[in-house]
Structure formats: structure tokens, C-alpha cells
Design an enzyme around this catalytic site. Structure first.
Site, PDB file in Angstrom:
ATOM      1  N   TYR A   1       5.448   9.470  -1.495  1.00  0.00           N
ATOM      2  CA  TYR A   1       4.906   9.532  -2.854  1.00  0.00           C
ATOM      3  C   TYR A   1       4.513   8.174  -3.435  1.00  0.00           C
ATOM      4  O   TYR A   1       4.062   8.097  -4.571  1.00  0.00           O
ATOM      5  CB  TYR A   1       5.925  10.215  -3.784  1.00  0.00           C
TER       6      TYR A   1
ATOM      7  N   HIS B   1      -1.669  16.529  -6.374  1.00  0.00           N
ATOM      8  CA  HIS B   1      -0.497  16.179  -5.572  1.00  0.00           C
ATOM      9  C   HIS B   1      -0.666  14.759  -5.072  1.00  0.00           C
ATOM     10  O   HIS B   1      -1.754  14.382  -4.626  1.00  0.00           O
ATOM     11  CB  HIS B   1      -0.346  17.133  -4.386  1.00  0.00           C
TER      12      HIS B   1
END
Ligand code: DQA
Length: 146
Positions: free
Chosen positions: A24, A101
């Protein structure tokens, strides 16, 4: 009046920076929000932010956004793959909705390949890290100009 865009961050995204940085990235949620705020000023939009680890709270925020916002950017995080309730709430909206995302969900475990949101949103941005949020805001800006 300036168009307002709501940005919803789903569960565990409050841990960005510390959470699986290889997946991430290293930006914190505050940094992502600050970059979005700065970018929104440049392109003439206003942004508000909401993060929750609770499905019902996200559903209620989406319901409340109906008349208050011109567009929605949402990273439903883990709920992407499970929440009929969030999908149904998105269906209440008559505005551009971008699903985002940080990671490319299609390059990961097979249970992440299916999004319950993908066919009820305007479009999906996946795999561009924090930059994806800026791309989403630009996309909403362009859609609102049409
Ligand atoms: C995520 C991808 C989801 O599969 C995961 O559950 C998340 C984050 C992303 O931004 O890449 O929490 O939405």
C-alpha cells in the site's frame, strides 16, 4: 458554488504508512488527504474526508451524501469484496462514483479479484498507489464538466 466531492476510506486505511507498505506504499492517510485537498484547490473542487472501520457507518455516510455532494471517491478496502450493503448504498447515488484501490486488486489473491462495487460505480482505479486518488479527483472533475 464550488462542487464538493466526498472521499470515503474504508477499514484499515487509517493504518496506512504502517500497514503492509510493500502493498500500500508509505504515505499515511493524512498525507493522502492533504495532497487531495491541495489538488482540489488547483482544479476548483472542494473535498471532504471520511474514514471508518464500520460497514454501517460507511452506508450511512453514503446515504447522507446524496444531496450534499457532486461526486464520491471510495476505497471500500476489505468491504470491496463482501459488502452488499455498501453496493446498495452506492446505487442510491446519482453522481459520479469512482472506486479506488491503492494496490492492483487483480494482481493479488483471487478473493480480491471480485469487487461487488465495480459494476455499480462510474469507474475503477486500481494499482496506482496514492497517485490513484489524484487520478480519481481529476476523473470526477472532468465528468462534472461534461
Ligand atoms: C485495497 C484492496 C483491498 O483488497 C484490501 O482489503 C484493502 C485495500 C487497496 O486499496 O488496495 O484494504 O482496497
Amino acid at each position: 458554488m464550488t462542487d464538493k466531492v466526498l472521499v470515503i476510506h474504508g477499514p484499515n486505511l487509517n493504518m496506512l504508512g504502517k500497514r503492509e507498505p510493500e502493498q500500500y506504499g508509505t504515505s499515511t492517510l493524512d498525507e493522502i488527504n492533504t495532497d487531495l485537498k491541495n489538488h482540489s484547490r488547483k482544479i476548483g473542487l472542494e473535498v471532504d474526508f471520511f474514514q471508518s472501520n464500520h460497514e454501517g457507518a460507511i452506508v450511512e455516510k453514503i446515504q447522507d451524501s446524496r444531496d450534499a455532494y457532486a461526486g464520491l471517491i471510495i476505497n471500500p478496502a476489505g468491504y470491496t469484496h463482501s459488502s452488499v450493503a455498501i453496493r446498495d448504498a452506492i446505487l442510491l447515488l446519482d453522481m459520479p462514483v469512482i472506486e479506488i484501490h491503492l494496490s492492483n486488486i487483480y494482481k493479488r489473491e483471487s478473493f480480491r479479484h471480485h469487487s461487488l462495487m465495480s459494476d455499480v460505480v462510474t469507474g475503477q482505479i486500481t494499482g496506482f498507489g496514492a497517485q490513484g486518488y489524484i487520478m480519481a479527483l481529476d476523473a470526477i472533475s472532468n465528468l462534472l464538466k461534461k
